[in-house]
Design an enzyme around this catalytic site. Structure first.
Site, mmCIF file in Angstrom:
data_model
loop_
_atom_site.group_PDB
_atom_site.id
_atom_site.type_symbol
_atom_site.label_atom_id
_atom_site.label_comp_id
_atom_site.label_asym_id
_atom_site.label_seq_id
_atom_site.Cartn_x
_atom_site.Cartn_y
_atom_site.Cartn_z
ATOM 1 N N HIS A 25 0.866 -1.011 -0.136
ATOM 2 C CA HIS A 25 -0.699 -0.149 0.003
ATOM 3 C C HIS A 25 1.397 1.197 0.196
ATOM 4 C CE1 HIS A 25 0.973 -0.542 4.667
ATOM 5 N NE2 HIS A 25 0.378 0.666 5.359
ATOM 6 N N HIS A 83 1.662 3.551 1.661
ATOM 7 C CA HIS A 83 2.488 4.192 3.208
ATOM 8 C C HIS A 83 3.232 4.636 2.775
ATOM 9 C CE1 HIS A 83 -1.645 3.972 5.929
ATOM 10 N NE2 HIS A 83 -1.902 5.128 4.595
ATOM 11 N N ASP A 127 5.559 4.772 4.844
ATOM 12 C CA ASP A 127 6.534 3.462 6.212
ATOM 13 C C ASP A 127 7.016 2.456 4.978
ATOM 14 O OD1 ASP A 127 4.235 3.559 6.519
ATOM 15 O OD2 ASP A 127 4.669 1.894 8.258
ATOM 16 N N HIS A 128 5.955 2.313 4.094
ATOM 17 C CA HIS A 128 6.357 1.524 3.026
ATOM 18 C C HIS A 128 6.893 1.486 1.873
ATOM 19 C CE1 HIS A 128 3.636 -1.083 5.655
ATOM 20 N NE2 HIS A 128 3.192 0.018 6.319
ATOM 21 N N HIS A 179 -6.665 -0.910 5.454
ATOM 22 C CA HIS A 179 -6.314 0.037 5.995
ATOM 23 C C HIS A 179 -6.087 1.087 5.412
ATOM 24 C CE1 HIS A 179 -2.405 1.485 8.003
ATOM 25 N NE2 HIS A 179 -2.025 0.991 7.128
ATOM 26 N N ASP A 184 0.127 -4.015 6.387
ATOM 27 C CA ASP A 184 -0.723 -3.184 7.878
ATOM 28 C C ASP A 184 -2.916 -3.712 7.768
ATOM 29 O OD1 ASP A 184 1.306 -1.695 8.089
ATOM 30 O OD2 ASP A 184 1.115 0.148 7.243
ATOM 31 N N HIS A 228 4.982 -4.951 10.695
ATOM 32 C CA HIS A 228 5.382 -3.973 11.950
ATOM 33 C C HIS A 228 5.013 -5.124 13.146
ATOM 34 C CE1 HIS A 228 4.657 0.126 10.583
ATOM 35 N NE2 HIS A 228 4.038 0.180 10.021
HETATM 36 FE FE FE Z 1 2.687 1.063 7.633
HETATM 37 ZN ZN ZN Z 2 0.178 1.960 6.500
#
Ligand code: FE
Ligand code: ZN
Length: 256
Positions: free
Chosen positions: A53, A55, A57-58, A111, A128, A166
């Site tokens: 996805h 985001h 942090d990905h 998410h 996530d 995570h």
């Molecule tokens: Fe994340």
């Molecule tokens: Zn995420």
């Protein structure tokens, strides 16, 4: 032999590497530096990047990785991620010839709207969506969507290794114990995973059997989970998706 490695990144992310011999793909590279170091240390060659996805942090490390290694980047067709070269959708198969592997794409909205998971060779890369003893927040989807997405993942073979993005497991267990204080498998998991973290080890991969036995978000039909949700909501909850919605709201407000 295919195997996975968890490469810690950012604050609490894992970038999963699926490896065969000296070739690998990485999933959700939120940053490049730890991957570059790992590739160097292990003498492994990057064959592709997979993204679940949009985001930061990905996806934050993709640009730097593909500048160094111009490999295909697979990601959800329903999200706009500039670095994705191969958009993927439900049911598509990602062929990874360098690893002799194929992964199937599952659309698991909740998410985010376009979130995908990758499944194959006994491994699930779920970003996530599903976490160890928990699930992702509903940023873009409805409780009904997320509940349905999690049900699909729960239907995978029980020994599927669950590779989440995570390390949230201990926090999630603390919440799960509040929802289901008398679940013996949850108590056993708490002991096991606390010991792993004390030794500095990841709590992941988990597996589907463990999640089904302990993760309250996969247990919205269990009497104890229904009771906790109903007590919180102050009303009867008839549908599993309603139980899920209330448990998710409780988790959003949960502080240890
Ligand atoms: Fe994340
Ligand atoms: Zn995420």
């Amino acid at each position: 032999m295919l195997h996975v490695e968890a490469i810690p990144a950012l604050k609490d992310n894992y970038i999963w590497a699926l490896v065969r011999d000296t070739a690998c793909v990485v999933v959700d590279p939120g940053e490049a530096a730890p991957i570059l170091a790992w590739l160097q240390d292990t003498g492994t060659r990057l064959a592709a990047v997979l993204v679940t996805h949009h985001h930061r942090d990905h996806v934050g490390g993709i640009r730097e990785l593909v500048d160094r290694f111009p490999v295909p980047v697979y990601g959800p067709a329903k999200e706009s991620i500039a670095e994705v070269t191969h958009p993927v959708a439900e049911g598509q198969v990602v062929a990874l010839p360098d690893l002799g592997a194929e992964l199937r794409v599952l659309e698991v909205p909740g998410h985010t709207r376009g979130h995908v998971a990758y499944y194959g060779h006994g491994h699930l890369f779920c970003g996530d969506t599903l976490f160890g003893c928990g699930c992702g927040r509903l940023f873009e989807g409805s409780p009904e969507e997320m509940h349905a997405s999690l049900a699909r993942l729960a239907a995978l073979p029980e020994d599927t290794r669950v590779c989440c993005a995570h390390e949230y497991t201990l926090d999630n267990i603390a919440f799960a114990l509040q929802i289901e204080p008398a679940n013996p498998e949850l108590a056993a998991r708490a002991r096991r995973d606390r010991a792993r973290r004390r030794r500095g080890e990841p709590t992941l991969p988990s597996d589907i059997a463990t999640e089904k036995a302990t993760n309250p978000f996969l247990r919205c039909g269990e009497a104890a989970v229904v009771r906790s949700a109903q007590a919180h909501a102050g009303q009867d909850l008839r549908r599993e998706a309603d139980v899920f919605r209330v448990v998710r709201e409780m988790k959003d407000r949960f502080r240890q």
